[in-house]
Design a protein around this motif. Structure first.
Motif, PDB file in Angstrom:
ATOM      1  N   SER A 174     -96.876  34.627 -75.742  1.00 28.45           N
ATOM      2  CA  SER A 174     -95.498  34.204 -75.551  1.00 28.45           C
ATOM      3  C   SER A 174     -94.546  35.033 -76.390  1.00 28.45           C
ATOM      4  O   SER A 174     -94.812  35.318 -77.555  1.00 28.45           O
TER       5      SER A 174
ATOM      6  N   ASN B 195     -91.826  33.918 -77.440  1.00 28.08           N
ATOM      7  CA  ASN B 195     -91.116  33.002 -78.324  1.00 28.08           C
ATOM      8  C   ASN B 195     -91.812  32.808 -79.667  1.00 28.08           C
ATOM      9  O   ASN B 195     -91.279  32.152 -80.536  1.00 28.08           O
ATOM     10  N   ASN B 196     -93.012  33.332 -79.820  1.00 26.05           N
ATOM     11  CA  ASN B 196     -93.726  33.190 -81.075  1.00 26.05           C
ATOM     12  C   ASN B 196     -93.225  34.223 -82.073  1.00 26.05           C
ATOM     13  O   ASN B 196     -92.754  35.283 -81.693  1.00 26.05           O
ATOM     14  N   PRO B 197     -93.365  33.931 -83.382  1.00 26.56           N
ATOM     15  CA  PRO B 197     -93.049  34.972 -84.347  1.00 26.56           C
ATOM     16  C   PRO B 197     -94.015  36.138 -84.137  1.00 26.56           C
ATOM     17  O   PRO B 197     -95.190  35.933 -83.814  1.00 26.56           O
TER      18      PRO B 197
ATOM     19  N   THR C  68     -99.580  28.810 -84.758  1.00 27.42           N
ATOM     20  CA  THR C  68     -98.167  28.953 -84.378  1.00 27.42           C
ATOM     21  C   THR C  68     -97.744  27.824 -83.454  1.00 27.42           C
ATOM     22  O   THR C  68     -96.704  27.190 -83.662  1.00 27.42           O
ATOM     23  N   ASN C  69     -98.538  27.554 -82.438  1.00 25.95           N
ATOM     24  CA  ASN C  69     -98.204  26.488 -81.490  1.00 25.95           C
ATOM     25  C   ASN C  69     -98.207  25.117 -82.151  1.00 25.95           C
ATOM     26  O   ASN C  69     -97.352  24.282 -81.872  1.00 25.95           O
TER      27      ASN C  69
ATOM     28  N   LYS D  37     -95.043  24.941 -84.250  1.00 22.00           N
ATOM     29  CA  LYS D  37     -93.864  24.778 -83.387  1.00 22.00           C
ATOM     30  C   LYS D  37     -93.767  23.348 -82.849  1.00 22.00           C
ATOM     31  O   LYS D  37     -92.670  22.805 -82.730  1.00 22.00           O
TER      32      LYS D  37
ATOM     33  N   THR E 239     -88.960  24.041 -83.690  1.00 26.24           N
ATOM     34  CA  THR E 239     -88.222  25.249 -83.314  1.00 26.24           C
ATOM     35  C   THR E 239     -89.053  26.484 -83.616  1.00 26.24           C
ATOM     36  O   THR E 239     -90.043  26.422 -84.327  1.00 26.24           O
ATOM     37  N   SER E 240     -88.590  27.598 -83.086  1.00 17.03           N
ATOM     38  CA  SER E 240     -89.199  28.872 -83.442  1.00 17.03           C
ATOM     39  C   SER E 240     -88.776  29.242 -84.855  1.00 17.03           C
ATOM     40  O   SER E 240     -87.813  28.701 -85.385  1.00 17.03           O
TER      41      SER E 240
ATOM     42  N   LYS F 234     -88.942  32.746 -87.903  1.00 19.35           N
ATOM     43  CA  LYS F 234     -89.188  34.174 -88.143  1.00 19.35           C
ATOM     44  C   LYS F 234     -89.769  34.336 -89.530  1.00 19.35           C
ATOM     45  O   LYS F 234     -89.506  33.534 -90.419  1.00 19.35           O
TER      46      LYS F 234
END
Length: 174
Positions: free
Chosen positions: A36, A38-40, A70-71, A74, A79-80, A82
């Motif tokens: 994805s 949207n992941n860092p 990560t999932n 989240k 939220t995402s 960085k």
């Protein structure tokens, strides 16, 4: 954590890994790892996305663990996020000799060496728990970068506890 690459579709990688200890092979989970935007961002040295050899197997399981954690984060965090110091975190499954692993704001590094108890070669990247723990340091640094350079035993202890909690949650959530 042993990995068996089951299949790769255009947008999913399915893997099977041991959740805890190679001595308990029945503790397995099969997961689909989404790719994805949207992941860092992170780059796992040695993982090319499809071939599996010894080093690539380790890189693939670290890659999968990074996505699982990560999932999970989240889902809890909502939220995402960085990384605090870099656009893309460099993840090195075989950073060098020694039984250690660490996060240094630019990378996650995992080492290998002879286990003094059983005299066998051990790789810290083979443990989902170790990878998730180090990821926990990176995540905490991303949401509270002010804690990174704070010279206090309580903050050091909190960082370690946070890594442990992320590790435990990632095991419990899969």
């Amino acid at each position: 954590m042993l990995l068996k690459l089951l299949k790769k579709a255009s947008n999913m990688i399915s893997i099977e890994y041991l959740l805890n200890d190679p001595l308990t092979p029945d503790l397995k989970s099969s997961i689909s790892v989404p790719i994805s935007a949207n992941n860092p961002n992170f780059f796992v040295k040695g993982w090319n996305g499809n071939k599996v050899s010894e080093i690539q197997k380790q890189a693939a399981q670290v890659y999968a663990c990074m996505h699982v954690v990560t999932n999970m984060i989240k889902n809890f965090h909502g939220t995402s996020f960085k990384w605090s110091s870099v656009e893309s975190l460099n993840v090195i499954p075989r950073a060098g000799n020694g039984i250690n692993a660490f996060y240094d704001r630019a990378s996650l590094q995992f080492f290998y060496g002879i286990n003094p108890i059983n005299k066998r070669l051990a790789f810290t990247c083979d443990s989902l728990n170790v990878v998730a723990h180090e990821y926990g340091h990176a995540f905490l640094d991303s949401i509270r970068p002010d804690l990174w350079n704070t010279a206090a035993l309580e903050i050091f202890s909190f960082h370690e506890a946070f890594g442990d909690i992320i590790s435990m949650l990632s095991t419990l959530c899969n």
